[in-house]
Write a protein that holds these residues in place. Structure first.
Motif, PDB file in Angstrom:
ATOM      1  N   VAL A   1      -0.719  27.711 -18.892  1.00 45.44           N
ATOM      2  CA  VAL A   1      -1.777  26.795 -18.623  1.00 45.44           C
ATOM      3  C   VAL A   1      -1.899  25.956 -19.687  1.00 45.44           C
ATOM      4  O   VAL A   1      -1.638  26.587 -21.068  1.00 45.44           O
ATOM      5  N   PRO A   2      -1.392  24.160 -19.717  1.00 49.62           N
ATOM      6  CA  PRO A   2      -1.984  23.583 -21.037  1.00 49.62           C
ATOM      7  C   PRO A   2      -2.858  24.206 -21.877  1.00 49.62           C
ATOM      8  O   PRO A   2      -3.474  24.175 -21.786  1.00 49.62           O
TER       9      PRO A   2
ATOM     10  N   PRO B   1      -2.041  34.962  -8.534  1.00 47.52           N
ATOM     11  CA  PRO B   1      -2.614  34.896  -9.782  1.00 47.52           C
ATOM     12  C   PRO B   1      -3.149  36.752 -10.468  1.00 47.52           C
ATOM     13  O   PRO B   1      -5.020  36.545 -11.012  1.00 47.52           O
TER      14      PRO B   1
ATOM     15  N   ARG C   1      -6.080  36.347 -15.601  1.00 47.40           N
ATOM     16  CA  ARG C   1      -6.232  35.237 -14.896  1.00 47.40           C
ATOM     17  C   ARG C   1      -5.855  33.664 -15.773  1.00 47.40           C
ATOM     18  O   ARG C   1      -6.205  33.794 -17.291  1.00 47.40           O
ATOM     19  N   PRO C   2      -5.689  33.065 -15.718  1.00 50.17           N
ATOM     20  CA  PRO C   2      -4.785  32.019 -16.083  1.00 50.17           C
ATOM     21  C   PRO C   2      -6.199  31.576 -17.203  1.00 50.17           C
ATOM     22  O   PRO C   2      -7.259  31.279 -16.261  1.00 50.17           O
TER      23      PRO C   2
ATOM     24  N   PRO D   1      -7.722  28.107 -17.727  1.00 53.48           N
ATOM     25  CA  PRO D   1      -7.994  26.815 -17.324  1.00 53.48           C
ATOM     26  C   PRO D   1      -9.229  26.088 -18.138  1.00 53.48           C
ATOM     27  O   PRO D   1      -9.417  25.136 -17.951  1.00 53.48           O
TER      28      PRO D   1
ATOM     29  N   PRO E   1      -8.734  24.116 -20.875  1.00 53.39           N
ATOM     30  CA  PRO E   1      -7.949  22.986 -21.466  1.00 53.39           C
ATOM     31  C   PRO E   1      -9.710  21.075 -22.102  1.00 53.39           C
ATOM     32  O   PRO E   1      -9.226  20.687 -22.129  1.00 53.39           O
TER      33      PRO E   1
ATOM     34  N   PRO F   1      -4.315  15.272 -22.078  1.00 51.37           N
ATOM     35  CA  PRO F   1      -2.667  15.963 -21.806  1.00 51.37           C
ATOM     36  C   PRO F   1      -1.337  14.738 -21.498  1.00 51.37           C
ATOM     37  O   PRO F   1      -1.179  14.836 -21.346  1.00 51.37           O
TER      38      PRO F   1
ATOM     39  N   PRO G   1       1.309  13.010 -21.162  1.00 51.73           N
ATOM     40  CA  PRO G   1       2.331  13.905 -20.926  1.00 51.73           C
ATOM     41  C   PRO G   1       2.940  12.369 -20.980  1.00 51.73           C
ATOM     42  O   PRO G   1       4.337  12.872 -21.377  1.00 51.73           O
TER      43      PRO G   1
ATOM     44  N   VAL H   1      -2.941  13.181 -15.036  1.00 50.96           N
ATOM     45  CA  VAL H   1      -2.966  13.584 -15.412  1.00 50.96           C
ATOM     46  C   VAL H   1      -4.789  14.022 -15.413  1.00 50.96           C
ATOM     47  O   VAL H   1      -5.684  15.594 -15.070  1.00 50.96           O
ATOM     48  N   ARG H   2      -5.102  12.938 -16.215  1.00 51.34           N
ATOM     49  CA  ARG H   2      -6.916  12.935 -16.516  1.00 51.34           C
ATOM     50  C   ARG H   2      -7.792  13.606 -15.211  1.00 51.34           C
ATOM     51  O   ARG H   2      -8.685  14.509 -14.981  1.00 51.34           O
TER      52      ARG H   2
ATOM     53  N   LEU I   1      -7.442  17.002 -14.977  1.00 55.83           N
ATOM     54  CA  LEU I   1      -7.790  18.186 -15.434  1.00 55.83           C
ATOM     55  C   LEU I   1      -9.777  18.029 -15.006  1.00 55.83           C
ATOM     56  O   LEU I   1      -9.841  18.907 -15.228  1.00 55.83           O
TER      57      LEU I   1
ATOM     58  N   VAL J   1     -10.360  20.477 -12.645  1.00 54.62           N
ATOM     59  CA  VAL J   1     -10.515  21.662 -13.133  1.00 54.62           C
ATOM     60  C   VAL J   1     -11.561  21.839 -13.877  1.00 54.62           C
ATOM     61  O   VAL J   1     -12.530  22.827 -13.783  1.00 54.62           O
ATOM     62  N   GLU J   2     -12.098  21.098 -14.630  1.00 54.06           N
ATOM     63  CA  GLU J   2     -13.319  20.841 -16.032  1.00 54.06           C
ATOM     64  C   GLU J   2     -14.367  21.292 -14.470  1.00 54.06           C
ATOM     65  O   GLU J   2     -15.255  21.560 -14.598  1.00 54.06           O
TER      66      GLU J   2
ATOM     67  N   LYS K   1     -14.506  24.406 -13.273  1.00 52.99           N
ATOM     68  CA  LYS K   1     -15.262  25.211 -14.153  1.00 52.99           C
ATOM     69  C   LYS K   1     -16.616  25.225 -14.494  1.00 52.99           C
ATOM     70  O   LYS K   1     -16.793  26.079 -14.678  1.00 52.99           O
TER      71      LYS K   1
ATOM     72  N   LEU L   1     -18.775  27.053 -12.342  1.00 55.03           N
ATOM     73  CA  LEU L   1     -18.506  28.525 -12.513  1.00 55.03           C
ATOM     74  C   LEU L   1     -19.331  29.474 -13.786  1.00 55.03           C
ATOM     75  O   LEU L   1     -20.300  30.373 -13.267  1.00 55.03           O
TER      76      LEU L   1
ATOM     77  N   GLU M   1     -13.136  30.677  -8.877  1.00 56.82           N
ATOM     78  CA  GLU M   1     -11.874  31.245  -8.827  1.00 56.82           C
ATOM     79  C   GLU M   1     -10.886  30.586  -8.853  1.00 56.82           C
ATOM     80  O   GLU M   1      -9.786  30.342  -9.461  1.00 56.82           O
TER      81      GLU M   1
ATOM     82  N   LEU N   1      -9.421  27.321  -9.233  1.00 57.59           N
ATOM     83  CA  LEU N   1      -9.600  27.287 -10.588  1.00 57.59           C
ATOM     84  C   LEU N   1      -8.464  27.405 -11.265  1.00 57.59           C
ATOM     85  O   LEU N   1      -8.257  26.419 -11.691  1.00 57.59           O
ATOM     86  N   ARG N   2      -8.175  28.346 -10.468  1.00 55.10           N
ATOM     87  CA  ARG N   2      -6.633  29.215 -10.819  1.00 55.10           C
ATOM     88  C   ARG N   2      -5.215  27.777  -9.943  1.00 55.10           C
ATOM     89  O   ARG N   2      -4.024  27.559 -10.843  1.00 55.10           O
TER      90      ARG N   2
ATOM     91  N   ALA O   1      -5.565  24.549 -12.380  1.00 54.62           N
ATOM     92  CA  ALA O   1      -4.621  24.756 -13.120  1.00 54.62           C
ATOM     93  C   ALA O   1      -3.630  24.443 -13.083  1.00 54.62           C
ATOM     94  O   ALA O   1      -2.806  23.797 -13.834  1.00 54.62           O
ATOM     95  N   ARG O   2      -3.087  24.648 -12.282  1.00 55.43           N
ATOM     96  CA  ARG O   2      -1.912  25.545 -11.891  1.00 55.43           C
ATOM     97  C   ARG O   2      -1.353  24.081 -11.445  1.00 55.43           C
ATOM     98  O   ARG O   2       0.218  23.294 -11.910  1.00 55.43           O
TER      99      ARG O   2
ATOM    100  N   TYR P   1      -2.666  21.444 -12.311  1.00 50.64           N
ATOM    101  CA  TYR P   1      -2.577  20.024 -13.505  1.00 50.64           C
ATOM    102  C   TYR P   1      -1.133  20.014 -14.305  1.00 50.64           C
ATOM    103  O   TYR P   1      -0.857  19.183 -14.986  1.00 50.64           O
TER     104      TYR P   1
END
Lengths: 488, 169
Positions: A211-212, A335, A339-340, A342, A345, A350, A352, B61-62, B65, B68-69, B72, B75, B89, B92-93, B96-97, B99
Motif C-alpha cells: 500500500v502506498p 485480504p 490487514r493492508p 490504507p 496515506p 500521491p 503519480p 488519484v486524489r 485517496l 480511502v480516507e 477510514k 471506521l 474494513e 477500505l481494503r 486501498a487496492r 488506489y
C-alpha cells in the motif's frame, strides 16, 4: 541394387525439397509499429486485428501495396488462410523495434463445446472443442468470445476458429500444468475445475504489492514492490544466460540500451510484464524494481537453458497470456493476510504524475528516438466522410475494437469528427458521452479517440475520453496532434 | 630510375585525389533531439499536453485517496456495529487496492504517452531534417549528443530545424 538406392534417395530428396517449398511460401516480415489488420486490401476495410511492433508474420499475395498476413508457421499457401491484410510498407524484412504485447486469455473447457460462426446460439456450427482442450479467447461479445488455437500468435478476428459461450471456460492458471489441463481428470467436472480455481486464489509466493507509503510516494511516483527477502534471497529466479542478452532502460527495445550481458553470466530475473523481465545482479537481496540493471526480453532470458534455482515469483504458465490478467486483477480473496494499511496515506502526496521531471523535459537523460521515416513518404490522405450525427456533430466511427489493459476489458472507439471549429472540453464530453451511451457494456471500460479534419487517423488522436461502465473517468486533449491542421 | 619516380608521383596523385573525394563525400551534420523537444513550439506544446495528462491522472488519484480516507474516518469514529465495521474494513481494503493500482497504472500511462508524444514531434522534425540534409549535402546526420565529442557550429542544424518547425505553426 545401387540403382534402386539411387532412385529411393532421389525420391526422398525431391520429397524433402517439395515439403520445404510448401512450408516456405511468401516471406517473413516484422511490423515496425503497432499495425492494424484489415479484412481486405484497403485502409477503409473492416478492422480485424492488430500486430505489435516486431511481431513475426508471414506475408504473401502482394497486390496494390497490400499483402495477406499469415501466422509465421502457416503452410497453406492459400489466401483463405490469411488472418488479415496490411500495407506492406510497414512490414520490414528485419525487426527494428520489438514491443511484445500479450493478448487473449488461455482457457480450457471442462466439457465438449460447440464452436459457432456467430456470437449466438443460432450461429452455424463450425467445429467443436474437446473436453480439457486449451484454447485462447479474445474479442468478447456479450456472453460470447472468439476462440483461437492455443498456438495462435496473431490477434485477428480472421484467425479465430469461431465463437463459444464464455461461461463454459475456465482460466488456465500457473497451478494448472500442461498435463493437468490437457489430460481429462477422472472426474473432470469436479476435480479439474476445482483444482484450477483453487490455484487461482492462492498465487505462489507473490508478494502483495505494498500500500502506498507516504514517504515513498513522495519520493518516487511509482510505488514498487520493495521487500527484503529472507536469508536465502528467495525471490525471482536465477538464470544462466545461454546467449548475449541486451538490457534496456525500459520494457521496450525503443528505449535506451543500458548494458549487454554475456552468455554464461548468472543473473536474477523477476517482475515479468509484457514479455519483459527486470534483470538484477545474482546476489541482489532487495526485491525492488528500481534496483534492476535493466529489462530483457523473456524469450532471450528463458531460452532453452534457463535454470531456475529459485521458485518463480510471478506465476508464469506456459503461455504468458493468462498470467497478465490474473495478476493485474484486484484480488479480494487475499485480504486474510496482513490487514493492508490504507490508514497511513494521510500525508501521501500521491503525485503519480510529475511530467515536468520526465525525460522529455529533464534535458539530461539519454534517449533513443525511433524516427519513423515512412510517415512522410506518402501524400496526406483525404479526411473520412462522416456518415452519422450525434450532439450536433457529423462524425464517422472509424474503428471499434476490444482489448484488455491492466486486466480490464476496454472498448476502443476511433471517431472522426467533422467540424470547422475546435470543440471545447464540454462539447467533447457531451459528444463522447452520447457515443458511450450507445456502445457501453456492463463490466467494460470504453475510450473514445477523437480525430479532427486534417489529422492523420493512424496517428495519435486529439481528444481522449475514457469511461467505465458507470461514468466518465478522464478527459484530456493533445494540442500537439493538431500540428499541420487549420486548428493550430 | 626515371620510371619508379614517375610511378611514385602518379601514386601520390591518386591518393591525394582519393582523400579529397572521400572528404567531400563524408559531410556529417548533427541535430540535438532534446533541444527540439525543449525549445521548439511543437515540443513545448507536447510537454504541456503531457502535463495536462499528469494533472488529470493526479485528479483521479486524489479522488481515490479521498475515498480511502473517508472510509477510514468512518471506521475511526468507533460508532459502528460489528457487522458494519467489518463491511467498512472490507471496503477500505478494496479502496486501498484500487488506489494503489491507479497510481501504478497512471505512471505507466504517462510514460507511454511521453514516448508517443516525443515520437510524434520527432517525426515532424525528421521531414525537415531530411530536406535540410539534402539541400546542404549532408551524407549523415547524427542525433545522439552522447556520442559527440565536438561539433562545429556550422554542422549543427538544430536551430534551423527548430526555426522551420516553428514556422509551420
Amino acid at each position: 541394387m545401387h540403382k534402386t538406392y539411387l532412385i529411393i534417395l532421389t525420391a526422398l530428396c525431391l520429397l524433402l525439397v517439395g515439403a520445404a517449398t510448401a512450408a516456405a511460401f511468401g516471406e517473413i516480415r516484422y511490423p515496425d509499429r503497432p499495425l492494424n489488420l484489415r479484412a481486405d486490401r484497403s485502409a477503409q476495410a473492416r478492422w480485424v486485428g492488430s500486430l505489435h511492433p516486431g511481431q513475426k508474420v508471414r506475408v504473401a499475395f502482394m497486390k496494390d501495396g497490400w499483402v495477406a498476413v499469415f501466422e509465421p508457421g502457416e503452410t497453406r499457401a492459400d489466401e483463405s488462410a490469411a488472418v488479415g491484410y496490411s500495407n506492406v510498407r510497414y512490414l520490414l524484412p528485419k525487426p527494428t523495434r520489438v514491443e511484445p504485447e500479450t493478448w487473449g486469455e488461455l482457457v480450457y473447457t471442462p466439457r465438449k463445446l460447440n464452436i459457432r460462426d456467430a456470437s449466438s446460439i443460432n450461429g452455424k456450427l463450425v467445429g467443436s472443442l474437446e473436453a480439457m482442450e486449451r484454447v485462447k479467447v479474445d474479442f468478447p461479445e456479450g456472453d460470447w468470445v472468439m476462440v483461437f488455437r492455443e498456438s495462435a500468435t496473431i490477434r485477428s478476428q480472421m484467425n479465430a476458429l469461431g465463437y463459444c459461450a464464455a461461461t463454459y471456460f475456465e482460466p488456465v492458471t500457473a497451478g494448472a500444468s500442461g498435463t493437468q489441463a490437457a489430460q481429462p481428470a477422472e472426474d473432470p467436472g469436479a476435480s479439474g475445475g476445482a483444482e484450477v480455481r483453487g490455484a487461482a486464489v492462492t498465487p505462489p509466493a507473490v508478494q502483495a504489492p505494498p500500500v502506498p507509503q507516504p514517504a515513498a510516494a513522495a519520493q518516487s511516483p511509482a510505488p514498487e514492490s520493495v521487500a527484503i527477502t529472507d536469508a536465502s534471497g528467495d525471490w525471482g529466479k536465477v538464470v544462466t544466460l545461454q546467449r548475449e542478452v541486451s538490457l534496456w532502460r525500459d520494457r521496450t527495445s525503443g528505449s535506451t540500451q543500458v548494458r549487454t550481458l554475456k552468455a554464461g553470466e548468472r543473473v536474477r530475473v523477476d517482475f515479468l510484464k509484457g514479455g519483459w523481465y527486470a534483470v538484477f545482479e545474482e546476489g541482489e537481496v532487495l526485491r525492488s524494481e528500481n534496483r534492476a540493471l535493466g529489462y530483457a526480453l523473456r524469450a532471450l532470458v528463458d531460452g532453452e537453458g534457463g535454470d531456475a534455482d529459485a521458485p518463480q515469483a510471478s506465476p508464469a504458465p506456459a503461455s504468458p497470456e493468462p498470467a497478465s490478467s490474473a495478476q493485474t486483477r484486484p484480488e479480494p480473496a487475499r485480504p486474510e493476510s496482513a490487514r493492508p494499511e490504507p490508514a497511513r496515506p494521510e500525508p501521501a502526496r500521491p503525485e503519480p504524475v510529475q511530467p515536468e521531471k520526465t525525460a522529455a523535459a529533464s534535458g539530461g537523460e539519454r534517449q533513443t528516438l525511433v524516427m519513423d521515416r515512412s510517415r512522410f513518404s506518402g501524400a496526406k490522405r483525404p479526411d473520412p466522410t462522416p456518415d452519422k450525427n450525434a450532439h450536433g456533430y457529423q462524425y464517422r466511427l472509424l474503428e471499434k475494437s476490444e482489448t484488455k489493459k491492466y486486466g480490464v476489458t476496454w472498448i476502443t472507439l476511433k471517431v472522426f469528427l467533422s467540424t470547422t471549429k475546435l470543440p471545447d472540453s464540454n462539447q467533447l464530453k457531451d459528444f463522447s458521452t452520447t457515443l458511450w451511451n450507445e456502445h457501453r457494456r456492463a463490466m467494460r471500460n470504453l475510450v473514445v479517440h477523437i480525430y479532427l479534419p486534417g489529422m492523420d487517423t493512424d496517428d495519435i488522436s486529439y481528444g481522449v475520453v475514457s469511461f467505465d461502465d458507470k461514468a466518465m473517468l478522464e478527459l484530456w486533449v493533445r494540442q500537439v496532434a493538431l500540428f499541420g491542421t487549420k486548428f493550430l | 630510375m626515371k620510371m619508379p619516380k614517375t610511378c611514385l608521383f602518379i601514386l601520390c596523385l591518386v591518393l591525394a585525389l582519393a582523400a579529397t573525394a572521400s572528404a567531400q563525400a563524408s559531410k556529417v551534420g548533427f541535430v540535438n533531439p532534446q533541444r527540439i523537444i525543449n525549445e521548439s513550439r511543437i515540443g513545448r506544446i507536447a510537454q504541456d499536453d503531457l502535463a495536462r495528462l499528469g494533472r488529470e491522472k493526479d485528479r483521479r488519484v486524489r479522488e481515490s485517496l479521498m475515498r480511502v480516507e473517508a472510509i477510514k474516518a468512518e471506521l475511526e469514529k468507533g460508532t459502528l456495529s460489528v457487522s458494519e465495521e467489518q463491511a467498512r474494513e472490507r471496503a477500505l481494503r478494496l479502496a486501498a487496492r484500487e488506489y494503489e493500482m491507479l497510481v501504478e497504472e497512471s505512471n505507466a500511462d504517462i510514460q507511454s504517452e511521453e514516448r508517443q508524444l516525443i515520437q510524434f514531434v520527432m517525426r515532424r522534425a525528421d521531414s525537415i531534417l531530411r530536406r535540410i540534409a539534402e539541400e546542404a549535402g549532408f551524407t549523415m546526420i547524427l542525433t545522439d549528443p552522447e556520442i559527440i565529442g565536438y561539433v562545429a557550429h556550422s554542422m549543427d542544424i538544430t536551430d534551423r530545424v527548430i526555426k522551420e518547425l516553428d514556422a509551420m505553426i
